[in-house]
Motif scaffolding. Structure first.
Motif, PDB file in Angstrom:
ATOM      1  N   LYS A 152      72.921  79.346  27.593  1.00  0.00           N
ATOM      2  CA  LYS A 152      72.613  78.643  28.828  1.00  0.00           C
ATOM      3  C   LYS A 152      72.859  77.151  28.636  1.00  0.00           C
ATOM      4  O   LYS A 152      72.471  76.581  27.632  1.00  0.00           O
ATOM      5  CB  LYS A 152      71.155  78.879  29.240  1.00  0.00           C
ATOM      6  N   GLY A 153      73.494  76.556  29.625  1.00  0.00           N
ATOM      7  CA  GLY A 153      73.714  75.123  29.576  1.00  0.00           C
ATOM      8  C   GLY A 153      74.898  74.716  28.726  1.00  0.00           C
ATOM      9  O   GLY A 153      75.659  75.551  28.217  1.00  0.00           O
ATOM     10  N   LYS A 154      75.040  73.411  28.572  1.00  0.00           N
ATOM     11  CA  LYS A 154      76.128  72.839  27.794  1.00  0.00           C
ATOM     12  C   LYS A 154      75.649  72.512  26.381  1.00  0.00           C
ATOM     13  O   LYS A 154      74.446  72.382  26.134  1.00  0.00           O
ATOM     14  CB  LYS A 154      76.646  71.571  28.477  1.00  0.00           C
ATOM     15  N   PRO A 155      76.584  72.381  25.429  1.00  0.00           N
ATOM     16  CA  PRO A 155      76.196  72.028  24.057  1.00  0.00           C
ATOM     17  C   PRO A 155      75.501  70.671  23.985  1.00  0.00           C
ATOM     18  O   PRO A 155      75.907  69.719  24.658  1.00  0.00           O
ATOM     19  CB  PRO A 155      77.526  72.012  23.303  1.00  0.00           C
ATOM     20  N   LEU A 156      74.453  70.611  23.186  1.00  0.00           N
ATOM     21  CA  LEU A 156      73.758  69.357  22.944  1.00  0.00           C
ATOM     22  C   LEU A 156      74.298  68.715  21.669  1.00  0.00           C
ATOM     23  O   LEU A 156      75.175  69.270  21.004  1.00  0.00           O
ATOM     24  CB  LEU A 156      72.252  69.615  22.818  1.00  0.00           C
ATOM     25  N   SER A 157      73.772  67.552  21.337  1.00  0.00           N
ATOM     26  CA  SER A 157      74.239  66.869  20.126  1.00  0.00           C
ATOM     27  C   SER A 157      73.941  67.693  18.872  1.00  0.00           C
ATOM     28  O   SER A 157      74.705  67.672  17.910  1.00  0.00           O
ATOM     29  CB  SER A 157      73.571  65.496  20.022  1.00  0.00           C
ATOM     30  N   GLN A 158      72.817  68.462  18.895  1.00  0.00           N
ATOM     31  CA  GLN A 158      72.476  69.287  17.740  1.00  0.00           C
ATOM     32  C   GLN A 158      73.391  70.505  17.608  1.00  0.00           C
ATOM     33  O   GLN A 158      73.401  71.156  16.566  1.00  0.00           O
ATOM     34  CB  GLN A 158      71.025  69.772  17.835  1.00  0.00           C
ATOM     35  N   ASP A 159      74.125  70.809  18.674  1.00  0.00           N
ATOM     36  CA  ASP A 159      75.022  71.968  18.649  1.00  0.00           C
ATOM     37  C   ASP A 159      76.358  71.650  17.987  1.00  0.00           C
ATOM     38  O   ASP A 159      77.237  72.515  17.933  1.00  0.00           O
ATOM     39  CB  ASP A 159      75.272  72.485  20.074  1.00  0.00           C
ATOM     40  N   LYS A 160      76.517  70.439  17.496  1.00  0.00           N
ATOM     41  CA  LYS A 160      77.709  70.054  16.740  1.00  0.00           C
ATOM     42  C   LYS A 160      77.314  69.887  15.277  1.00  0.00           C
ATOM     43  O   LYS A 160      76.475  69.053  14.950  1.00  0.00           O
ATOM     44  CB  LYS A 160      78.299  68.760  17.294  1.00  0.00           C
ATOM     45  N   MET A 161      77.896  70.688  14.409  1.00  0.00           N
ATOM     46  CA  MET A 161      77.511  70.689  12.997  1.00  0.00           C
ATOM     47  C   MET A 161      77.995  69.413  12.303  1.00  0.00           C
ATOM     48  O   MET A 161      79.153  69.007  12.460  1.00  0.00           O
ATOM     49  CB  MET A 161      78.093  71.911  12.301  1.00  0.00           C
ATOM     50  N   ASP A 162      77.109  68.801  11.547  1.00  0.00           N
ATOM     51  CA  ASP A 162      77.434  67.593  10.788  1.00  0.00           C
ATOM     52  C   ASP A 162      78.008  68.012   9.431  1.00  0.00           C
ATOM     53  O   ASP A 162      77.276  68.182   8.458  1.00  0.00           O
ATOM     54  CB  ASP A 162      76.184  66.737  10.610  1.00  0.00           C
ATOM     55  N   ILE A 163      79.324  68.182   9.372  1.00  0.00           N
ATOM     56  CA  ILE A 163      79.948  68.648   8.137  1.00  0.00           C
ATOM     57  C   ILE A 163      79.966  67.559   7.072  1.00  0.00           C
ATOM     58  O   ILE A 163      80.100  67.864   5.879  1.00  0.00           O
ATOM     59  CB  ILE A 163      81.366  69.180   8.390  1.00  0.00           C
ATOM     60  N   GLN A 164      79.838  66.293   7.470  1.00  0.00           N
ATOM     61  CA  GLN A 164      79.768  65.225   6.474  1.00  0.00           C
ATOM     62  C   GLN A 164      78.484  65.333   5.661  1.00  0.00           C
ATOM     63  O   GLN A 164      78.444  64.951   4.486  1.00  0.00           O
ATOM     64  CB  GLN A 164      79.823  63.859   7.173  1.00  0.00           C
ATOM     65  N   ARG A 165      77.460  65.877   6.258  1.00  0.00           N
ATOM     66  CA  ARG A 165      76.169  66.010   5.582  1.00  0.00           C
ATOM     67  C   ARG A 165      76.018  67.362   4.900  1.00  0.00           C
ATOM     68  O   ARG A 165      75.555  67.438   3.760  1.00  0.00           O
ATOM     69  CB  ARG A 165      75.045  65.817   6.587  1.00  0.00           C
TER      70      ARG A 165
END
Length: 340
Positions: A152-165
């Protein structure tokens, strides 16, 4: 009479123009209706299409239409993990290949685990050379990128994986997916028989050597040889070679500032990083050995002075370098030596 003819001509022209306009509007309306019929899929149709694609291949390769219909289209009651990548060698993405391999391991682990597999989660891939417009619409300027499209809804900032970390290892991806979807994926890596074969070959070579030299085994009592072998094993383990075998990290990492040879997080490392640490540890050890030999008080004084200076220089330089690497990974570490 002329006026009557002119009126008829004018009426004919108006009639023809009206017919053309009505036909054009009708065709335009039919085209819009057909377009809506194509793009408007029911929830059941979306789930069925994704299930069919997933049964053929765990990672669904997307084009623009599939992405708009199945990933961004509504309604949805499923999540989609999408990897945005650039696999073409011409793009020069060194990490995209290893990241794709790790992503495939996660997708296969989910697909072939009957206890957790369901139609609530799907895996997809979008390649830049095939769907550049999708990258532009999402304002993605780097690759690879992992994004979770929720039910449901659009991706939030947390829905993008931080691969640098977190890196791009399969285990890290699985943990991130569990955080976003509450689906626990146990990673099953394909068996790797290269280590077993190497052990067998080494055992055969050592056994053959001992058999051929069975009448002359003085070399087994050589302290220097055993010392070198012991140091080699220690350097392998302290540099993180076991991590490479277990985690399978990428060789290097591409960042916004270029190619990185040292992982910026203390929770990860790169293959090339382990070899750098291996060589630095060996150089520090050689410097210490030279210092010890120079202080024994035997041999030519000039030779001992050279050994002292070289050993001290090697120890100071390479210890400063390895401490600098540790400081770059352990953020907030206050100490340094020679170099920051």
């Amino acid at each position: 009479m002329a006026t009557s003819i002119d009126s008829r001509k004018l009426f004919s022209v108006i009639f023809v123009i009206s017919v053309v306009i009505l036909t054009t509007l009708n065709n335009f309306a039919d085209a819009n209706k057909r377009k809506q019929d194509v793009n408007t899929l029911s929830l059941g149709e979306r789930v069925q299409q994704l299930t069919d694609f997933s049964n053929k291949r765990p990672i669904i390769r997307m084009n623009v239409q599939k992405f708009n219909d199945l990933v961004k289209g509504t309604p949805r009651n499923y999540s989609v993990i999408v990897m945005f990548t650039a696999l073409s060698p011409a793009r020069g993405c060194a990490i995209c290949g290893p990241a794709n391999d790790e992503f495939s391991i996660v997708a296969n682990s989910f697909r072939f685990n009957s206890q957790i597999y369901s139609n609530k989660l799907f895996f997809a891939l979008v390649d830049f050379d095939e769907c550049g417009s999708i990258f532009q619409s999402l304002k993605l300027y780097t690759a690879p990128v992992f994004i979770h499209f929720p039910a449901k809804g659009k991706p939030l900032s947390q829905d993008k994986m931080d691969i640098q970390r977190f890196g791009v290892e399969a285990e890290a991806i699985a943990r991130w997916i569990a955080e976003r979807t509450d689906i626990q994926i146990r990673v099953f890596r394909p068996p790797n028989y290269s280590g077993t074969m190497a052990l067998i070959i080494v055992s055969v070579l050592v056994g053959g050597l001992l058999y051929l030299k069975r009448n002359n085994l003085e070399f087994l009592y050589n302290k220097t040889a055993w010392g070198i072998a012991s140091l080699f094993i220690v350097f392998c383990f302290t540099s993180g070679q076991m991590w490479n075998q277990i985690r399978g990290p990428p060789v290097v990492q591409r960042t916004q500032n270029g190619i990185s040879y040292i992982h910026r997080s203390s929770q990860g490392q790169l293959v090339i990083e382990t070899y750098i640490v291996f060589l630095l540890s060996a150089a520090i050890t050689i410097g210490m050995i030279l210092l010890i030999e120079a202080g024994k008080g035997k041999g030519d004084i000039r030779k001992r002075r050279v050994m002292l200076v070289v050993g001290l220089g090697m120890f100071a330089l390479f210890f400063g370098m390895i401490l600098s690497i540790f400081k770059s990974k352990a953020h907030g570490y206050p100490y340094s030596f020679i170099m920051s």
